[in-house]
Design an enzyme around this catalytic site. Structure first.
Site, mmCIF file in Angstrom:
data_model
loop_
_atom_site.group_PDB
_atom_site.id
_atom_site.type_symbol
_atom_site.label_atom_id
_atom_site.label_comp_id
_atom_site.label_asym_id
_atom_site.label_seq_id
_atom_site.Cartn_x
_atom_site.Cartn_y
_atom_site.Cartn_z
ATOM 1 N N LYS A 32 -43.245 -23.974 58.916
ATOM 2 C CA LYS A 32 -42.102 -23.094 59.187
ATOM 3 C C LYS A 32 -42.518 -21.637 59.042
ATOM 4 O O LYS A 32 -43.544 -21.320 58.434
ATOM 5 C CB LYS A 32 -40.949 -23.431 58.245
ATOM 6 N N TYR A 252 -44.189 10.595 48.312
ATOM 7 C CA TYR A 252 -42.763 10.887 48.256
ATOM 8 C C TYR A 252 -42.251 10.923 46.816
ATOM 9 O O TYR A 252 -42.598 10.067 45.990
ATOM 10 C CB TYR A 252 -41.962 9.843 49.038
#
EC number: 5.1.1.1
Length: 356
Positions: A32, A252
């Site tokens: 999956k 940042y």
């Protein structure tokens, strides 16, 4: 200058063979989410060549794509049926995992229309409370067995709640409840163990095991050393190195401040590539055998590392995932699990399959 993601097909095959050798019944493979992000189209033939005959996906679309690659394998889709999908399951020879009375009714109607019995797997709800036939629904089937007319139950399965915690008593109680409930379907084989469940001992070994993450190098026994081979290696070249003076910040919001003269290397990898923002100021890469701390905020396309103590230069590579720092280690730093690390790996990486 692109980061390189190497995926070791030989290690994946070896992991499947190792798991199959320890399980007395059949061992499937869960593919999956595009084989946990690693590429089902490349992995499926390798696993089939290793001896795997049954494959699981989550969704029907995943299963249909896999059918093109594995024309003769048994392929089952775990997430059940939905209206108008039964014909597609039949057309592509996909086994549905039925988890509700509605699912059963849809498959029953398809079988009746075709005038032939159709195989399926039944998902029994045993504590996860996501998908699966509840105790009340099982009682309804017991009282009215004609609801299963034309529905050939090949496998009864459930999903363990706490398989990665071997001392949790819920594992044994769930297994006992499952074995009792599965008696309602005497012709069906049983499937209980996922990757971690395969390591819980013989009581959890059934006709069909369903390993997923362990195939791809995630540790199925978190309290112990990883018994599986590592599968992925992620390296990225250094784009630039800046000299940073004491007191200056990086990235940042200035969440990291230099306490000494520092050399800061920038890599072209960020959270857009699945290198999570949560790794800010916590992760490590490796330069040869030396751990290199991530400093500053992980941004969308760039991440910064402190290479002050190593002779790194622009163009050299740092190893973000590899033998010394695998998916479980990075997951710990990101406060998540190895599953999320693997399924997040981005499409901007150059992918190279090795070891086939």
């Amino acid at each position: 200058m692109t980061a390189l993601l190497e995926i070791d097909l030989g290690a994946i095959a070896a992991n499947w063979r190792q798991l199959a050798a320890m399980h007395p019944g059949e061992t499937a493979a869960v593919l999956k989410a595009d084989a946990y992000g690693l590429g089902a189209a490349r992995l499926a033939p390798v696993l089939a060549k290793a001896g795997c005959k049954t494959f699981f996906t989550a969704h029907l679309d995943e299963a249909v794509a896999l059918r093109e690659i594995l024309p003769t394998a048994r392929i089952a889709a775990l997430n059940g049926l939905f209206p108008h999908a039964a014909a597609d399951f039949y057309e592509h020879n996909i086994t549905p995992v039925l988890g509700s009375l509605r699912d059963i009714a849809l498959w029953h109607a398809e079988a009746a229309g075709l005038g032939r019995p159709l195989p399926c797997m039944l998902h029994l709800e045993m504590g996860m409370n996501r998908l699966g036939l509840t105790a009340r629904e099982l009682e309804t089937l017991r009282a009215n067995p004609t609801l299963l007319d034309g529905v050939q139950v090949d496998v009864a399965l459930t999903h363990l709640v706490a398989a990665d915690a071997p001392d949790d008593p819920v594992n044994r109680s769930q297994a006992m409840a499952f074995y009792e409930a599965a008696r309602q379907f005497p012709g069906a084989k049983k499937s209980l163990a996922n990757s971690s469940g395969m390591f819980l001992g013989p009581f959890f070994h059934t006709n069909l095991a369903r390993p997923g993450a362990a195939l791809y190098g995630v540790n199925p026994t978190p309290a112990h050393p990883n018994p599986m081979r590592g599968v992925v290696r992620l390296t990225a070249p250094i784009l630039q190195i800046h000299d940073v003076a004491p007191g200056e910040t990086v990235g940042y919001s200035g969440v990291w401040r230099a306490e000494r003269p520092s050399r800061i290397a920038t890599l072209g990898v960020g959270y857009a590539d699945g290198y999570h923002r949560a790794l800010t100021n916590t992760a490590h890469a490796y330069f040869d055998d030396t751990p290199i701390p991530l400093v500053g905020r992980v941004s969308m396309d760039l991440t910064t590392f402190d290479v002050t103590d190593v002779p790194a230069t622009p163009g050299d590579t740092l190893t973000l995932l590899g033998p010394r720092h695998g998916v479980d280690a990075l997951a710990t730093e990101a406060k998540t699990n190895g599953y999320e690390i693997l399924t997040s790996l981005g499409r901007r990486f150059k992918r190279q399959y090795i070891g086939a």
